[in-house]
Scaffold this active site. Structure first.
Site, mmCIF file in Angstrom:
data_model
loop_
_atom_site.group_PDB
_atom_site.id
_atom_site.type_symbol
_atom_site.label_atom_id
_atom_site.label_comp_id
_atom_site.label_asym_id
_atom_site.label_seq_id
_atom_site.Cartn_x
_atom_site.Cartn_y
_atom_site.Cartn_z
ATOM 1 N N THR A 282 55.761 -58.228 -75.876
ATOM 2 C CA THR A 282 54.217 -58.283 -75.474
ATOM 3 C C THR A 282 54.030 -56.782 -75.051
ATOM 4 O O THR A 282 54.864 -56.115 -74.473
ATOM 5 C CB THR A 282 54.149 -59.046 -74.452
ATOM 6 O OG1 THR A 282 54.129 -60.313 -74.966
ATOM 7 C CG2 THR A 282 52.745 -58.819 -73.898
ATOM 8 N N PHE A 284 51.518 -54.138 -72.786
ATOM 9 C CA PHE A 284 50.683 -54.306 -71.841
ATOM 10 C C PHE A 284 50.079 -52.800 -71.686
ATOM 11 O O PHE A 284 50.676 -51.870 -71.931
ATOM 12 C CB PHE A 284 51.753 -54.377 -70.491
ATOM 13 C CG PHE A 284 52.018 -56.153 -70.299
ATOM 14 C CD1 PHE A 284 51.497 -56.986 -69.936
ATOM 15 C CD2 PHE A 284 53.369 -55.925 -70.861
ATOM 16 C CE1 PHE A 284 52.206 -58.301 -69.941
ATOM 17 C CE2 PHE A 284 53.907 -57.305 -70.904
ATOM 18 C CZ PHE A 284 53.399 -58.351 -70.434
#
Length: 384
Positions: A282, A284
């Site tokens: 992921t 960010f």
């Protein structure tokens, strides 16, 4: 008849033979020497850490621009990468990173406290990303939604915000992209984390009849859950931390969450790394309202709306090819309201101040209905 002589009772000695005492004395001396050496090392480490902290504080205080002095992602990443490469163990790399990250965080927060809003609650993956970039000494403020993170920064209640922007399994994070269309905030950094999901609980795997987690986490583990937990009902909640709390409090409940959540909520890790994609990452975004200067290893993010006509997107993308700029990400987002068409979110290598990137942006501006540079910032290394 002569009486038999009475045998003398053996006299018990209060002292052990020298050969028996020697190991005890040697062990005691070794233990005392080891304790003294440990104390000496502790004092030396403490002095060096404080010297490092004092030197860092001096550099920050001497810089007229406190913002850049207390937020320098490229410098931080280079430091941590160098420390990892020089680490000979036995401490693992993440432990060494944690020590240096905390020193930087504590000093910066002492010189100029920083408030960081993030998609909470604590011990969620976004919280882990916030700690990785800002350290635990910063004032980390959990909020319930991505929109709330943006609002906290936009209103000046927080200096920075941390939100997920894309996942290698599920793709774009729609709520984040939507907020970039609504508020004039910029991306000033990124963190890429390897996301490892774990099955947590207080009972055995066979006793679990409900598994809780946020929708994205359940989606990223759907194959594993169908094979290994067919008896369990999957229930979506707002966060992995909420799921861990339910697993702690509710009989027969399990959670998909991080190892940190297991420690915080007193749960057992019943199965680790249950994500279907072992390269689950992921990205960010760190959001704020200040620009970051070129570092030589940058990424630029754009919001681009072009005319709804044949060939318009191809014409826009041709400029990247002509200027030899590598595109790393492109996502489409439908326009809201009665107007038809799409907004595109584009990432490319380079900084908006680089000559060839600037030429490309000038070309796009002539073609665009709407174009915004969401930020140029250092590309991050993959962590975890």
């Amino acid at each position: 008849m002569a009486s038999k002589p009475v045998p003398k009772k053996p006299v018990k000695s209060n002292t052990a033979p020298a050969s028996a005492k020697a190991p005890t004395n040697t062990a005691a001396k070794a233990s005392a020497g080891s304790a003294q050496e440990m104390a000496r090392l502790d004092n030396e480490i403490l002095k060096l850490l404080n010297r490092r902290a004092a030197a860092t504080a001096k550099l920050i205080e001497a810089d007229p621009n406190w913002w850049s002095a207390t937020y320098d992602p490229r410098s931080d990443d280079d430091l941590l990468k160098r420390i990892e490469s020089e680490n000979q163990g036995p401490l693992p790399a993440d432990a060494v990173r944690g020590v240096f990250r905390q020193v930087l965080s504590a000093v910066r927060n002492r010189v100029r406290p920083r408030r960081v809003s993030y998609l909470g609650p604590a011990f969620s993956f976004t919280h882990m990303a916030a700690v990785e970039r800002f350290g635990e000494s910063s004032d980390l403020i959990p909020v319930n939604t991505i929109a709330a993170v943006f609002e906290e920064v936009n209103r000046g209640h927080a200096d920075f915000g941390v939100v997920p922007i894309e996942n290698s399994t599920d793709g774009r994070i729609i709520d984040t992209l939507d907020m970039f269309t609504r508020l004039p905030l910029r991306i000033c950094g990124e963190i890429q984390l390897c996301i490892h999901h774990n099955l947590l609980g207080k009972v055995s795997r066979g006793e679990i009849n409900e598994v809780y987690s946020k929708p994205q986490a359940l989606s990223q583990c759907r194959d594993w859950l169908s094979r290994n937990m067919p008896q369990a009902r999957l229930i979506e909640v707002t966060s992995t931390s909420t799921a861990a709390q339910l697993a702690r409090d509710k009989p027969g409940a399990g959670a998909i969450a991080s190892k940190q959540a297991a420690v915080e909520y007193g749960l057992q890790i019943l199965a680790d790394s249950v994500e279907d994609n072992k390269n689950n990452v992921t990205r960010f975004a760190m959001i704020g309202d200040k620009p970051i200067g070129p570092t030589g290893r940058d990424r630029t993010s754009l919001l681009l709306q072009i005319g709804d006509k044949p060939g318009a997107l191809a014409d826009a993308l041709a400029s990247f090819k002509q200027n030899k700029i590598n595109l790393t990400w492109i996502e489409s987002f439908p326009l809201r309201g009665p107007e038809s068409g799409y907004i595109f979110f584009i990432d490319c290598e380079g900084h908006s101040k680089d000559a060839k990137v600037k030429r490309t942006l000038d070309d796009l501006a002539r073609l665009a209905v709407r174009m915004e540079v969401l930020g140029s910032y250092p590309r991050s290394e993959l962590i975890g």
